[in-house]
Design an enzyme around this catalytic site. Structure first.
Site, mmCIF file in Angstrom:
data_model
loop_
_atom_site.group_PDB
_atom_site.id
_atom_site.type_symbol
_atom_site.label_atom_id
_atom_site.label_comp_id
_atom_site.label_asym_id
_atom_site.label_seq_id
_atom_site.Cartn_x
_atom_site.Cartn_y
_atom_site.Cartn_z
ATOM 1 N N LYS A 1 1.080 -0.033 0.137
ATOM 2 C CA LYS A 1 1.015 0.344 -0.745
ATOM 3 C C LYS A 1 1.902 1.371 -1.657
ATOM 4 C CE LYS A 1 -3.257 -1.461 -0.684
ATOM 5 N NZ LYS A 1 -2.737 -2.926 0.826
HETATM 6 C C1 LIG Z 1 -3.316 -3.308 1.480
HETATM 7 C C2 LIG Z 1 -2.805 -4.242 2.393
HETATM 8 C C3 LIG Z 1 -3.143 -5.613 3.091
HETATM 9 C C4 LIG Z 1 -3.652 -6.741 1.893
HETATM 10 O O1 LIG Z 1 -2.955 -6.725 0.875
HETATM 11 P P1 LIG Z 1 -3.386 -7.418 -0.733
HETATM 12 O O2 LIG Z 1 -3.342 -6.921 -1.844
HETATM 13 O O3 LIG Z 1 -4.809 -6.362 -0.462
HETATM 14 O O4 LIG Z 1 -3.890 -8.659 -0.595
HETATM 15 C C5 LIG Z 1 -2.288 -5.891 3.683
HETATM 16 N N1 LIG Z 1 -1.490 -5.806 5.001
HETATM 17 C C6 LIG Z 1 -2.145 -4.076 4.630
HETATM 18 C C7 LIG Z 1 -1.601 -3.707 5.699
HETATM 19 C C8 LIG Z 1 -2.158 -2.908 3.645
HETATM 20 O O5 LIG Z 1 -2.282 -2.318 3.541
#
Ligand SMILES: *Cc1c(COP(=O)(O)O)cnc(C)c1O
Length: 463
Positions: free
Chosen positions: A112
């Site tokens: 993120k």
């Molecule tokens: C947010 C997240 C996901 C999922 O990603 P999306 O874009 O919501 O599909 C997978 N793994 C981790 C560690 C995340 O923080």
């Protein structure tokens, strides 16, 4: 580049407006009107470039005149400066033709950060220029919230409120949200699950009086600018392994569908992507949907990979919009049906289009633990449980002749309990955040109630 809503009934916006708005006023998600192409010689020209230069070249066509070239380059450089790895998104080899794309070297140890750090910079430029103030409200299953707080803490023209499901995030995730001491940061522990957090957030966006009164802005993965920032590492990874001459495949641990949708954008731009594989944990609405043609909610089951514990996958709406030939009315009808009946069937044509783009697999809790243990034994690499879901699906589905790149979405130290259960080893936090458990926490418990939430936000935000 202009941006249109997936439900076809909201104003068409510029990149900057879509970024500051988040959710469209018709309840839809913004997507680019056109599709910039990157010809093979330009993709070949990315070989050997820095992450930042690649980011600039890949994203520039989507940004239009919202930012000058110098502003945009400056934002990119500032966004990735705090990462703990010079390559930003390094590739590690797991097995012959299977690679792990480590996306966890940012300040909060999950992928993120790639998007959030960049939009923190871009928001700052845009708001300062217009003399505007905004209130960011985000819903998180853990990682979005910490990344957003890290990106926006201390900014003068932004207040940030993060809703997380009480008791359903890891200790590291919670502490990353509750320990920043800046007055513009508010961590709210909601009595409910992640879907409740997400639903209340959507309600706030649909309450136009509230939305306008507080200058509500969204940084959830429905924000187009976040999807865009994630397109970049598909390019850096594929080019490292021989694109555009050689095609590659990706497996993506998936929850809200933002990350994998970025892969689809990269493919549409011209990156040779053979397969895009959705990897889900036991919360498998996407896998069931692609298998059966019916998208139906089914309660959230807490898992070892909590950032993927969702039942409604918000960004899937963007894929549906494409699968239905960009028919906003059709998408709006499906979303109405979802709200009314908890599910909808996908037309044969759209299902075929989706299956032509995405494959999928589901991983049980036991398989997740076994994959962490096996990968550690075979390679020495410690996987977080989300990344393990990806590796398990990739191993089951990959074509040995095509390089498979599995996205490692979080650092193992963010989910130490699962890693310790699987391997007996407790991964330590990187030195730069080793004192996280010594810092004091600040958190407000909140009910799962729209009026109460809106009142609290109005009272707490600075004017
Ligand atoms: C947010 C997240 C996901 C999922 O990603 P999306 O874009 O919501 O599909 C997978 N793994 C981790 C560690 C995340 O923080």
């Amino acid at each position: 580049m202009r941006y249109v809503s997936t439900r076809g009934a909201a104003p068409v916006l510029s990149f900057g407006e879509a970024m500051l708005t988040g959710l469209a006023r018709d309840g839809g998600l913004y997507v680019p009107e056109g599709s910039p192409a990157m010809p093979p010689d330009e993709i070949a020209g990315l070989a050997g470039l820095s992450y930042e230069e690649t980011a600039y070249r890949v994203m520039r066509p989507f940004v239009g005149d919202t930012f000058t070239d110098a502003e945009f380059r400056g934002a990119i450089d500032a966004a990735y400066r705090g990462f703990g790895h010079a390559a930003r998104a390094p590739l590690v080899q797991l097995a012959p033709n299977h690679f792990l794309l480590e996306l966890f070297h940012g300040p909060t140890l999950a992928f993120k950060d790639f998007a959030m750090q960049l939009i923190g910079q871009l928001f700052q430029i845009a708001l300062a220029r217009d003399g505007r103030r905004i209130t960011i409200v985000g819903a998180t299953s853990g990682d979005t919230g910490s990344a957003a707080i890290e990106a926006f803490r201390g900014l003068d023209n932004v207040d940030v409120f993060i809703l997380f499901p009480e008791g359903r995030v890891s200790d590291v995730q919670r502490r990353q949200m509750t320990t920043p001491s800046e007055a513009n940061v508010h961590a709210l522990a909601l009595a409910g699950d992640f879907d409740d957090c997400q639903a209340r957030l959507k309600d706030m966006f649909n309450d136009f009086a509230f939305r306008d009164a507080v200058g509500l802005a969204g940084v959830n993965s429905i924000n187009w600018a976040r999807v865009l920032a994630q397109v970049v590492y598909y390019f850096t990874a594929a080019v490292s392994l021989g694109a555009p001459e050689r095609a590659v495949s990706f497996t993506v641990p998936t929850g809200n569908f933002g990350d994998i949708f970025a892969g689809q954008i990269a493919k549409r731009m011209g990156l040779p992507v053979e397969r895009l594989v959705i990897a889900t944990n036991q919360n498998d609405i996407l896998h069931r949907c692609l298998t059966t043609g019916r998208y139906a909610t089914d309660g959230v089951k807490p898992s070892l990979s909590p950032s993927m514990d969702i039942q409604v996958s918000s960004n899937f709406e963007r894929a549906l919009f494409d699968a239905y030939g960009r028919d906003g009315k059709a998408v709006a009808q499906l979303m109405e049906e979802l709200k009314r009946e908890g599910g909808f069937g996908i037309s044969q044509g759209a299902l075929q289009a989706l299956r032509g783009t995405y494959a999928s697999g589901r991983v049980s809790e036991e398989e997740t633990l076994a994959t962490i243990a096996r990968t550690h034994g075979d390679t020495g690499e410690l996987l977080c449980p989300h990344s393990a879901v990806g590796v398990a699906v990739a191993e089951a589905q990959r074509d040995p002749a095509v390089p498979m790149i599995t996205l490692a979405t979080a650092h193992p130290a963010k989910f130490p309990d699962a890693v310790e259960r699987a391997t007996g080893l407790r991964p330590g936090l990187p030195a730069r955040m080793a004192d996280l458990f010594d810092r004091s926490e600040r958190v407000t418990p909140v009910p799962n109630d729209l009026a109460a939430l809106e009142a609290l936000i109005k009272e707490r935000r600075r004017n």
